[in-house]
Motif scaffolding. Structure first.
Motif, PDB file in Angstrom:
ATOM      1  N   VAL A   4       0.872  -1.171   0.000  1.00 14.77           N
ATOM      2  CA  VAL A   4       0.000   0.000   0.000  1.00 14.77           C
ATOM      3  C   VAL A   4       0.907   1.219   0.000  1.00 14.77           C
ATOM      4  CG1 VAL A   4      -1.840   1.220   1.198  1.00 14.77           C
ATOM      5  CG2 VAL A   4      -1.648  -1.260   1.414  1.00 14.77           C
ATOM      6  N   PHE A  90      -4.508   7.405   7.080  1.00 15.94           N
ATOM      7  CA  PHE A  90      -3.939   6.129   6.679  1.00 15.94           C
ATOM      8  C   PHE A  90      -4.892   5.388   5.756  1.00 15.94           C
ATOM      9  CE2 PHE A  90      -0.239   5.921   9.377  1.00 15.94           C
ATOM     10  CZ  PHE A  90      -0.550   6.723  10.459  1.00 15.94           C
ATOM     11  N   PHE A 103      -4.835  -6.229   8.432  1.00 20.39           N
ATOM     12  CA  PHE A 103      -4.801  -5.072   7.560  1.00 20.39           C
ATOM     13  C   PHE A 103      -3.347  -4.729   7.272  1.00 20.39           C
ATOM     14  CE2 PHE A 103      -9.063  -4.868   7.700  1.00 20.39           C
ATOM     15  CZ  PHE A 103      -9.721  -3.764   8.209  1.00 20.39           C
ATOM     16  N   PHE A 105      -1.260  -1.357   6.218  1.00 21.34           N
ATOM     17  CA  PHE A 105      -1.432   0.087   6.205  1.00 21.34           C
ATOM     18  C   PHE A 105      -0.386   0.757   5.323  1.00 21.34           C
ATOM     19  CE2 PHE A 105      -4.557   1.208   9.470  1.00 21.34           C
ATOM     20  CZ  PHE A 105      -4.709  -0.001  10.129  1.00 21.34           C
ATOM     21  N   GLY A 106      -0.797   1.891   4.740  1.00 19.60           N
ATOM     22  CA  GLY A 106       0.171   2.765   4.109  1.00 19.60           C
ATOM     23  C   GLY A 106       0.938   3.539   5.171  1.00 19.60           C
ATOM     24  N   ALA A 107       1.919   4.292   4.722  1.00 21.30           N
ATOM     25  CA  ALA A 107       2.791   5.025   5.645  1.00 21.30           C
ATOM     26  C   ALA A 107       2.127   6.257   6.232  1.00 21.30           C
ATOM     27  CB  ALA A 107       4.080   5.415   4.936  1.00 21.30           C
TER      28      ALA A 107
END
Lengths: 115, 111
Positions: A4, A90, A103, A105-107
């Motif tokens: 992601v 996020f 999940f 997650f993006g940064a």
């Protein structure tokens, strides 16, 4: 590999202006897609989710997101930001074949709202 | 609306000590998770738990970590011998159906 990506680490926007936060994913199939917001010192609050169907989803606090399969994107938008929208956002993905799996997650994108 | 609650909100512990982070998931949820977020970094999955056993764990979740659901309401994360790099915000989440609902987190500071 699944990933992601939130390309923008930091965005500054004027109060009343529009906001768009980008999210791109790399996944074998269309994943479940989510946007969460984290205010300073707070937990993760769900803004909206996409599982299937209508590609434009409405969330809380006036946010919406659009799923674009061709671009593997799930960008978050708000037409007019308020000072209270300053927070970290996020993007997260979940597996449709493992409904209760983890999940990813993006940064995160830090949003600063200026007067 | 029901919430996931986590205690304490902030825990300060000496390196090498054991720490237990507590979570009360939403009452009818069946799936439970721990994530962590090191300062300035992304939220990372640690472990998921269902039917009184671990469903999945990440490479972060080594032998120093354990989870337990000691009664019908609590879900705990134990770190046996804390290290400086364990300093992070730890989030508990629970789910019945998607999405996962997150607590406000416990900030763990290792000195």
């Amino acid at each position: 590999a699944q990933s992601v990506t939130q390309p923008d680490i930091h965005i500054t926007v004027s109060e009343g202006a529009s906001l768009e936060l980008r999210c791109n994913y790399s996944y074998g199939a269309t994943p479940y897609l989510f946007w969460y917001v984290q205010s300073p010192g707070q937990g993760l609050q769900l803004l909206l989710k996409y599982f299937s169907g209508d590609t434009l989803v409405q969330g809380i606090k006036g946010f919406e997101a659009e799923f674009k399969r061709s671009q593997s994107s799930f960008n978050l938008r708000k037409p007019s930001v308020h000072w209270s929208d300053a927070a970290e956002y996020f993007c997260a993905v979940g597996s449709p074949t493992d409904s209760w799996g983890k999940f990813q997650f993006g940064a995160g994108t830090q949003v600063v709202v200026t007067p | 609306e029901p919430e996931v609650t986590q205690t304490p909100s902030h825990q300060v512990t000496q390196m090498g000590q054991e720490v237990i982070l507590r979570c009360v998931p939403i009452s009818n949820h069946l799936y439970f998770y721990w994530y962590r977020q090191i300062l300035g970094q992304k939220v990372e999955f640690l472990v998921s738990f269902y039917n009184n056993e671990i469903s999945e764990k990440s490479e972060i979740f080594d032998d120093q970590f354990s989870v337990e659901r000691p009664d019908g309401s609590n879900f705990t994360l134990k770190i046996r011998s804390t290290k400086l790099e364990d300093s992070a915000m730890y989030f508990c989440a629970s789910a019945l159906n998607q999405p996962q609902h997150f607590g406000d987190g416990t900030r763990l500071s290792i000195l």
